[in-house]
Scaffold this active site. Structure first.
Site, PDB file in Angstrom:
ATOM      1  N   ASP A   1       0.895  -1.164   0.000  1.00 39.06           N
ATOM      2  CA  ASP A   1       0.000   0.000   0.000  1.00 39.06           C
ATOM      3  C   ASP A   1       0.931   1.210   0.000  1.00 39.06           C
ATOM      4  O   ASP A   1       1.454   1.597   1.042  1.00 39.06           O
ATOM      5  CB  ASP A   1      -0.872  -0.024   1.262  1.00 39.06           C
ATOM      6  CG  ASP A   1      -1.866   1.124   1.279  1.00 39.06           C
ATOM      7  OD1 ASP A   1      -2.109   1.731   0.218  1.00 39.06           O
ATOM      8  OD2 ASP A   1      -2.396   1.415   2.366  1.00 39.06           O
TER       9      ASP A   1
ATOM     10  N   GLU B   1      -1.342  -1.299  -4.702  1.00 37.28           N
ATOM     11  CA  GLU B   1      -2.616  -0.586  -4.838  1.00 37.28           C
ATOM     12  C   GLU B   1      -2.527   0.411  -5.983  1.00 37.28           C
ATOM     13  O   GLU B   1      -1.579   1.184  -6.094  1.00 37.28           O
ATOM     14  CB  GLU B   1      -2.978   0.141  -3.533  1.00 37.28           C
ATOM     15  CG  GLU B   1      -4.359   0.780  -3.612  1.00 37.28           C
ATOM     16  CD  GLU B   1      -4.881   1.238  -2.254  1.00 37.28           C
ATOM     17  OE1 GLU B   1      -4.950   0.402  -1.341  1.00 37.28           O
ATOM     18  OE2 GLU B   1      -5.210   2.421  -2.122  1.00 37.28           O
TER      19      GLU B   1
ATOM     20  N   ASP C   1      -2.485   0.768   7.084  1.00 36.11           N
ATOM     21  CA  ASP C   1      -1.696   0.548   5.873  1.00 36.11           C
ATOM     22  C   ASP C   1      -1.136  -0.879   5.832  1.00 36.11           C
ATOM     23  O   ASP C   1      -0.999  -1.466   4.765  1.00 36.11           O
ATOM     24  CB  ASP C   1      -0.541   1.544   5.804  1.00 36.11           C
ATOM     25  CG  ASP C   1      -1.002   2.961   6.106  1.00 36.11           C
ATOM     26  OD1 ASP C   1      -1.173   3.724   5.158  1.00 36.11           O
ATOM     27  OD2 ASP C   1      -1.220   3.266   7.294  1.00 36.11           O
TER      28      ASP C   1
END
Lengths: 192, 192
Positions: free
Chosen positions: B9, B70, B143
């Protein structure tokens, strides 16, 4: 002394790269210029790898004192700006790995430094960088000219910034690149 | 056979990293999870370098079959999204340098895969990834949980994609990660 600057106009489809040597009297000489291109049909990992490897080669070959990269703004459409930012990340990290300071400049700063007007168009930048570097023909494509203009802009701005800072308490406000210039200047003075 | 996925992420202030092993029956086991953080007071080159070095270490240590990152969208403010995109560029290039395929997934895809609903909130994702991975406590910060969820999402989607593709002419539409899974599957079958 001479400051060698590697300028990068980041992008996935075309990444302009230019190297200039700039003397204390602001005289700038082109060392090399080029464009790294990748196809939109390639995957993002492949595209970023090609750019990373190209930048590594340029840094290895030309050993610049500092890298100047165009600061990315959102004037472009979202998908384009993402690719530009990803490419700039790869380019900046490549310099950081080698301990080469990185400075960011906006397109307006480049236009102002090279043409005297922050609102100048791209043609004016190309025309004037051709003159500044005493080239026989304009660098093509525009990304290549922009990379050279970025490099010259950085040297001119860093030079004046460093000169100002040596006379006052403002040295903490120097960018790493300005510090590099100031240190190189000091070294050159000691070596005389 | 097991697919090892390293999920990321991306971000400059907090970059979540999670590694999971996913079996053919979709059972997923956490291998490692962590967060790399850099201070907004650091320069961009220093921040990207810290992230680049951390990702290199994780890739070296865990040797994933594939990296899942992501996909960056512009729902954030402009300066934040630039940093996220720059970090993602560095992370993707690190995998590409090692020949590790990279797949991108949107937050909606992750929510849908993990919770069954693309509109689920972050708390639901954290709660369900904790359950899926049979963890004693939720991974923190968010996260880190997101990175694990990305990794699981990728394995589950790639697995079903590869299974579908082996029966039809759609194999050209596979992502590199799906091809990696399909090839690993074929290899495992030959090895039996």
């Amino acid at each position: 002394m001479t400051l060698r600057v590697l300028g990068v106009d980041p992008g996935l489809t075309r990444c302009g790269i230019g190297v200039v040597d700039v003397e204390r009297n602001r005289r700038a000489t082109m060392v090399a210029v080029g464009v790294v291109g990748t196809s939109p049909e390639e995957t993002i990992d492949r595209r970023l790898l090609v750019i990373a490897e190209a930048i590594d080669e340029w840094l290895e070959l030309h050993k610049p004192d500092v890298m100047a990269v165009e600061r990315v703004f959102s004037q472009l459409n979202v998908s384009t700006v993402m690719g530009v930012a990803q490419a700039s990340g790869v380019v900046i990290a490549a310099a950081a790995r080698r301990g080469i300071p990185v400075a960011l400049h906006t397109p307006s700063e480049v236009k102002a430094a090279v043409t005297g007007s922050g609102g100048a168009n791209k043609d004016a930048v190309t025309k004037l960088i051709t003159k500044i570097l005493r080239l026989d023909a304009p660098p093509k494509p525009a990304d290549a000219a922009d990379a050279l203009a970025l490099a010259v802009t950085h040297a001119w701005r860093a030079g004046s910034g460093a000169a100002a800072a040596t006379t006052g308490p403002g040295s903490n406000a120097l960018t790493p690149a300005q510090r590099a210039w100031a240190e190189a200047e000091a070294k050159a003075r000691r070596g005389r």
